[in-house]
Write an enzyme that holds these catalytic residues in place. Sequence first.
Site, PDB file in Angstrom:
ATOM      1  N   ARG A  83       0.780  -1.289   0.212  1.00  0.00           N
ATOM      2  CA  ARG A  83      -0.140   0.371  -0.069  1.00  0.00           C
ATOM      3  C   ARG A  83       0.830   1.236  -0.420  1.00  0.00           C
ATOM      4  NH1 ARG A  83      -4.553  -0.740  -1.984  1.00  0.00           N
ATOM      5  NH2 ARG A  83      -5.404  -2.360  -1.138  1.00  0.00           N
ATOM      6  N   GLU A  85       2.356   1.332  -3.638  1.00  0.00           N
ATOM      7  CA  GLU A  85       1.024   2.250  -4.065  1.00  0.00           C
ATOM      8  C   GLU A  85       0.140   3.556  -4.160  1.00  0.00           C
ATOM      9  OE1 GLU A  85      -3.658   0.128  -4.966  1.00  0.00           O
ATOM     10  OE2 GLU A  85      -3.271   0.753  -3.211  1.00  0.00           O
ATOM     11  N   SER A 124      16.641  12.511  -3.570  1.00  0.00           N
ATOM     12  CA  SER A 124      18.584  11.705  -2.861  1.00  0.00           C
ATOM     13  C   SER A 124      17.693  10.737  -1.656  1.00  0.00           C
ATOM     14  CB  SER A 124      19.218  12.639  -2.303  1.00  0.00           C
ATOM     15  OG  SER A 124      20.275  11.564  -1.604  1.00  0.00           O
TER      16      SER A 124
END
Length: 229
Positions: free
Chosen positions: A124, A127, A150
């Site tokens: 998740r 996602e 970075s």
Amino acid sequence: MMLSLACRRFIASSSVSTRALASASASRMYSSISPTDVAERTKRMLDAKEQSGLSYDELASKLGVTNTYTAQLLMGQAKLTAETATKLQEVLPTASQQDIKDMQNTYPMRSFDEEILKEPNVYRTYEAITHYGEAIKSIINEQCGDGIMSAIDFYCDVGTTTGKHGEKRVVITFNGKFLPHILVLSSSFNVTDDKRYIPTAINVAPKNHDIGTCSSKNSIPYTACKDSV
């Protein structure tokens, strides 16, 4: 090296055998580091943390690093400095001196097993980053110019807050140095005495953007941890 899902399940158990660890690590073998050794040391360090009764936040406060960096240290994903090693030995007295020494002398194999993406919590988070990825990139470009965040000069912290309905909410902070892409012109190449070509980097950050102070009005100030990745 991030442990595989199977390996993490093994080290969570109090009865981990060397054969089981070797089997779980067999899918990711390196010539310069032993995944089995890392897994076994990780289990011992997590056992020492449990015996101390300290949370990651409490450990982080005593070590002077972030909670995620503390977890990375114990899991073999970050290199332990001499200064932090002394503090770690004090706050985790049951950790062996050899393990603490190995954590200082071993250069981590920073990677991950693709199986971890099947874990719901990790998936998740992944996602969310990919779903908002283009928007995040667009805002970074608008505020900082053509470049990237970075993951080396990087600060990460996991915390919680309370929502308007009283629910607990997760807050993950990514704070990384902005790294501008550079333009290297063919006419900028210099020839040295040993005939190697050394490119001259030209900063192409947009005008009116100070790379060192790139920020949004919504940014939260922070103090960078000495051992942050």
